[in-house]
Design a protein around this motif. Structure first.
Motif, PDB file in Angstrom:
ATOM      1  N   ALA A 163      23.563  31.843  35.497  1.00  0.00           N
ATOM      2  CA  ALA A 163      22.222  32.548  35.795  1.00  0.00           C
ATOM      3  C   ALA A 163      21.268  31.976  34.679  1.00  0.00           C
ATOM      4  CB  ALA A 163      22.512  33.969  35.676  1.00  0.00           C
ATOM      5  N   PHE A 164      19.960  31.743  35.169  1.00  0.00           N
ATOM      6  CA  PHE A 164      18.967  31.490  34.224  1.00  0.00           C
ATOM      7  C   PHE A 164      19.407  30.241  33.396  1.00  0.00           C
ATOM      8  CE2 PHE A 164      18.846  36.075  34.820  1.00  0.00           C
ATOM      9  CZ  PHE A 164      17.446  35.955  35.802  1.00  0.00           C
ATOM     10  N   GLY A 165      20.079  29.123  33.887  1.00  0.00           N
ATOM     11  CA  GLY A 165      20.508  28.022  33.267  1.00  0.00           C
ATOM     12  C   GLY A 165      21.736  28.253  32.371  1.00  0.00           C
ATOM     13  N   VAL A 166      22.233  29.295  32.260  1.00  0.00           N
ATOM     14  CA  VAL A 166      23.380  29.366  31.360  1.00  0.00           C
ATOM     15  C   VAL A 166      24.554  29.588  32.293  1.00  0.00           C
ATOM     16  CG1 VAL A 166      24.361  31.083  29.669  1.00  0.00           C
ATOM     17  CG2 VAL A 166      22.073  30.692  29.748  1.00  0.00           C
ATOM     18  N   LYS A 167      25.857  29.153  31.687  1.00  0.00           N
ATOM     19  CA  LYS A 167      27.155  29.332  32.385  1.00  0.00           C
ATOM     20  C   LYS A 167      27.664  30.438  31.547  1.00  0.00           C
ATOM     21  CE  LYS A 167      28.383  24.662  33.488  1.00  0.00           C
ATOM     22  NZ  LYS A 167      29.513  23.506  33.671  1.00  0.00           N
ATOM     23  N   GLY A 168      28.240  31.180  32.450  1.00  0.00           N
ATOM     24  CA  GLY A 168      29.100  32.524  31.953  1.00  0.00           C
ATOM     25  C   GLY A 168      30.618  32.123  31.312  1.00  0.00           C
ATOM     26  N   ALA A 169      31.063  33.207  31.028  1.00  0.00           N
ATOM     27  CA  ALA A 169      32.363  33.074  30.131  1.00  0.00           C
ATOM     28  C   ALA A 169      33.404  32.839  31.236  1.00  0.00           C
ATOM     29  CB  ALA A 169      32.705  34.388  29.596  1.00  0.00           C
ATOM     30  N   VAL A 170      33.400  32.810  32.565  1.00  0.00           N
ATOM     31  CA  VAL A 170      34.438  32.634  33.397  1.00  0.00           C
ATOM     32  C   VAL A 170      33.694  32.161  34.650  1.00  0.00           C
ATOM     33  CG1 VAL A 170      36.173  33.981  34.987  1.00  0.00           C
ATOM     34  CG2 VAL A 170      35.952  34.543  32.620  1.00  0.00           C
ATOM     35  N   GLU A 171      34.376  31.029  35.379  1.00  0.00           N
ATOM     36  CA  GLU A 171      34.007  30.588  36.532  1.00  0.00           C
ATOM     37  C   GLU A 171      35.077  30.445  37.534  1.00  0.00           C
ATOM     38  OE1 GLU A 171      30.385  27.602  36.541  1.00  0.00           O
ATOM     39  OE2 GLU A 171      31.412  26.804  34.866  1.00  0.00           O
ATOM     40  N   ARG A 172      35.009  30.789  38.719  1.00  0.00           N
ATOM     41  CA  ARG A 172      36.136  30.657  39.680  1.00  0.00           C
ATOM     42  C   ARG A 172      35.458  29.799  40.930  1.00  0.00           C
ATOM     43  NH1 ARG A 172      39.034  31.790  36.090  1.00  0.00           N
ATOM     44  NH2 ARG A 172      40.349  33.282  35.927  1.00  0.00           N
ATOM     45  N   PRO A 173      36.139  28.901  41.383  1.00  0.00           N
ATOM     46  CA  PRO A 173      35.658  27.858  42.291  1.00  0.00           C
ATOM     47  C   PRO A 173      35.461  28.477  43.786  1.00  0.00           C
ATOM     48  CG  PRO A 173      37.714  27.439  41.856  1.00  0.00           C
ATOM     49  CD  PRO A 173      37.413  28.235  40.652  1.00  0.00           C
ATOM     50  N   THR A 174      36.561  29.397  44.054  1.00  0.00           N
ATOM     51  CA  THR A 174      36.688  29.880  45.341  1.00  0.00           C
ATOM     52  C   THR A 174      35.819  31.095  45.679  1.00  0.00           C
ATOM     53  OG1 THR A 174      39.007  29.142  45.539  1.00  0.00           O
ATOM     54  CG2 THR A 174      38.403  30.573  47.336  1.00  0.00           C
ATOM     55  N   THR A 175      35.837  32.095  44.975  1.00  0.00           N
ATOM     56  CA  THR A 175      35.058  33.392  45.313  1.00  0.00           C
ATOM     57  C   THR A 175      33.855  33.243  44.350  1.00  0.00           C
ATOM     58  OG1 THR A 175      36.068  34.398  43.611  1.00  0.00           O
ATOM     59  CG2 THR A 175      36.987  34.781  45.619  1.00  0.00           C
ATOM     60  N   ALA A 176      33.604  32.101  43.613  1.00  0.00           N
ATOM     61  CA  ALA A 176      32.337  31.670  42.802  1.00  0.00           C
ATOM     62  C   ALA A 176      31.549  33.047  42.533  1.00  0.00           C
ATOM     63  CB  ALA A 176      31.428  31.013  43.741  1.00  0.00           C
ATOM     64  N   PRO A 177      32.294  34.210  41.760  1.00  0.00           N
ATOM     65  CA  PRO A 177      31.961  35.340  41.391  1.00  0.00           C
ATOM     66  C   PRO A 177      30.678  35.210  40.256  1.00  0.00           C
ATOM     67  CG  PRO A 177      33.744  35.146  40.284  1.00  0.00           C
ATOM     68  CD  PRO A 177      33.649  34.029  41.265  1.00  0.00           C
ATOM     69  N   LEU A 178      29.593  35.987  40.433  1.00  0.00           N
ATOM     70  CA  LEU A 178      28.524  36.295  39.647  1.00  0.00           C
ATOM     71  C   LEU A 178      28.580  37.440  39.008  1.00  0.00           C
ATOM     72  CD1 LEU A 178      25.805  34.913  38.293  1.00  0.00           C
ATOM     73  CD2 LEU A 178      24.641  35.720  40.499  1.00  0.00           C
ATOM     74  N   GLY A 250      29.536  37.420  45.165  1.00  0.00           N
ATOM     75  CA  GLY A 250      30.442  36.499  45.385  1.00  0.00           C
ATOM     76  C   GLY A 250      30.635  36.109  46.562  1.00  0.00           C
ATOM     77  N   GLN A 251      31.316  34.850  46.741  1.00  0.00           N
ATOM     78  CA  GLN A 251      31.375  34.340  48.198  1.00  0.00           C
ATOM     79  C   GLN A 251      32.534  34.743  48.824  1.00  0.00           C
ATOM     80  OE1 GLN A 251      30.009  31.203  49.193  1.00  0.00           O
ATOM     81  NE2 GLN A 251      31.120  31.742  51.206  1.00  0.00           N
ATOM     82  N   PRO A 252      32.281  35.309  50.129  1.00  0.00           N
ATOM     83  CA  PRO A 252      33.195  36.389  50.859  1.00  0.00           C
ATOM     84  C   PRO A 252      34.428  35.209  51.194  1.00  0.00           C
ATOM     85  CG  PRO A 252      31.171  35.978  51.981  1.00  0.00           C
ATOM     86  CD  PRO A 252      30.952  35.451  50.779  1.00  0.00           C
ATOM     87  N   LEU A 253      35.388  35.797  51.271  1.00  0.00           N
ATOM     88  CA  LEU A 253      36.501  35.108  51.794  1.00  0.00           C
ATOM     89  C   LEU A 253      36.859  34.902  53.180  1.00  0.00           C
ATOM     90  CD1 LEU A 253      39.282  36.009  48.957  1.00  0.00           C
ATOM     91  CD2 LEU A 253      38.190  33.728  48.903  1.00  0.00           C
ATOM     92  N   ASN A 254      36.232  36.115  53.821  1.00  0.00           N
ATOM     93  CA  ASN A 254      36.464  36.286  55.332  1.00  0.00           C
ATOM     94  C   ASN A 254      37.813  36.015  55.722  1.00  0.00           C
ATOM     95  OD1 ASN A 254      33.669  36.529  55.810  1.00  0.00           O
ATOM     96  ND2 ASN A 254      33.336  34.384  55.401  1.00  0.00           N
ATOM     97  N   GLU A 255      38.949  36.585  55.261  1.00  0.00           N
ATOM     98  CA  GLU A 255      40.204  36.730  55.459  1.00  0.00           C
ATOM     99  C   GLU A 255      40.735  38.251  55.541  1.00  0.00           C
ATOM    100  OE1 GLU A 255      41.848  32.845  52.851  1.00  0.00           O
ATOM    101  OE2 GLU A 255      42.323  34.920  52.319  1.00  0.00           O
ATOM    102  N   PRO A 256      41.854  38.491  56.350  1.00  0.00           N
ATOM    103  CA  PRO A 256      42.359  39.838  56.625  1.00  0.00           C
ATOM    104  C   PRO A 256      42.528  40.414  55.260  1.00  0.00           C
ATOM    105  CG  PRO A 256      43.468  38.402  58.222  1.00  0.00           C
ATOM    106  CD  PRO A 256      42.627  37.390  57.050  1.00  0.00           C
ATOM    107  N   ILE A 257      42.581  41.769  55.026  1.00  0.00           N
ATOM    108  CA  ILE A 257      42.890  42.483  53.776  1.00  0.00           C
ATOM    109  C   ILE A 257      43.907  43.566  54.251  1.00  0.00           C
ATOM    110  CG2 ILE A 257      42.046  43.813  52.102  1.00  0.00           C
ATOM    111  CD1 ILE A 257      39.249  42.716  52.463  1.00  0.00           C
ATOM    112  N   ALA A 258      45.146  43.297  53.479  1.00  0.00           N
ATOM    113  CA  ALA A 258      46.327  44.343  53.705  1.00  0.00           C
ATOM    114  C   ALA A 258      46.674  44.813  52.214  1.00  0.00           C
ATOM    115  CB  ALA A 258      47.513  43.892  54.468  1.00  0.00           C
ATOM    116  N   GLN A 259      46.334  46.282  52.174  1.00  0.00           N
ATOM    117  CA  GLN A 259      46.588  46.771  50.786  1.00  0.00           C
ATOM    118  C   GLN A 259      47.357  47.809  51.113  1.00  0.00           C
ATOM    119  OE1 GLN A 259      42.721  47.709  48.827  1.00  0.00           O
ATOM    120  NE2 GLN A 259      44.025  48.572  47.027  1.00  0.00           N
TER     121      GLN A 259
END
Length: 283
Positions: A163-178, A250-259
């Protein structure tokens, strides 16, 4: 302001007071019924108390499989240990990003007997292909969480994403959370960038915000689900008083959720296998 920042406040949600662990009092902000709407996020808990009886019992040994937990401390100290010998201490301003993966048993216990305990725990789902990955931790002290001042009267901590040109402490490629923690002075306006593909929400924990071009009010203790407007690149906010809030997207996974409790898989059979594996001591 740019007309591309066109998300609106779709729905306000009141958190539900509850207890978890061995009797820790907290507010469940993101509940089970919102998991599909806010995919890939499964849960958000907020805890804030200076009463030791609300938090002293902590979270003794308990299992997880199939997702990630993100604990962000505003105040207080919490120690975690797991059955693989990992150990760490969460302190004010710090974050722990734990990938439960194929399974572990851990505890989260306060390292204080009085004073304020305040923070959040977010659950982030894993894609089906990643659910049985090797468990792991990132323990990130406050000093290692990037901060940026995009304009006068606005401070942003970038826990995850960019955000605002700054990379956060964590990055995740699949869900790409902000994951942002924002402190905005009264009457300041701000355009918050959010990828157009992401589900997104705000959680106001101090103050009050006016959200979107129609300036709907989101007061402290409310979660504001943001609309998925086609092509929208973010949202406009204005602080009607000095405010602190989280922006989570975050980027949705669009997968079934069984919890089933601490196990989040794609099918009932996978959940039953998780239960069997835990009972057999395979975590």
């Amino acid at each position: 302001m740019s007309t591309t920042f066109t998300r609106q406040l779709e729905r306000l949600v009141n958190g539900i007071p509850t207890q978890d662990g061995a009797g820790v009092s907290l507010t469940r902000v993101l509940t089970h019924d919102l998991q599909r709407r806010l995919d890939p996020f499964l849960m958000l808990d907020a805890f804030h108390s200076d009463k030791p009886d609300d938090y002293l019992a902590g979270f003794p040994d308990h299992p997880h499989r199939g997702f990630e937990t993100v604990t962000y401390m505003l105040q207080g100290r919490m120690r975690h240990r797991d059955n693989a010998g990992n150990e760490g201490l969460l302190e004010p301003g710090g974050m722990q990003w734990m990938t439960a993966g194929r399974g572990l048993v851990h505890s989260e216990l306060p390292e204080q007997e009085d004073g304020l305990m305040s923070g959040f725990q977010l659950w982030v789902n894993l894609a089906g292909r990643d659910k049985m990955t090797t468990p792991g931790y990132s323990d990130i002290p406050s000093a290692q969480i990037p901060e940026v001042t995009p304009q006068d009267g606005v401070q942003v901590r970038v826990l995850a994403g960019q955000a605002f040109g700054v990379k956060g402490a964590v990055e995740r490629p699949t869900t790409a959370p902000l994951y942002l923690d924002l402190h905005v002075q009264a009457d300041k306006r701000l355009a918050l960038p959010i990828p157009a593909t992401h589900n997104a929400f705000l959680y106001v924990y101090e103050g009050e915000l006016l959200v979107g071009q129609d300036q709907r009010v989101a007061a402290a203790g409310r979660m504001a689900i943001l609309s998925n407007t086609a092509g929208a690149e973010g949202v406009e906010i204005q602080a009607s008083k000095e405010s602190r809030f989280l922006l989570i997207a975050g980027q949705p996974l669009n997968e079934p959720i069984a919890q089933w409790g601490p196990f989040v898989m794609n099918t009932r059979e996978e959940v039953e296998q998780a239960i069997d594996d835990f009972r057999a001591g395979k975590f």
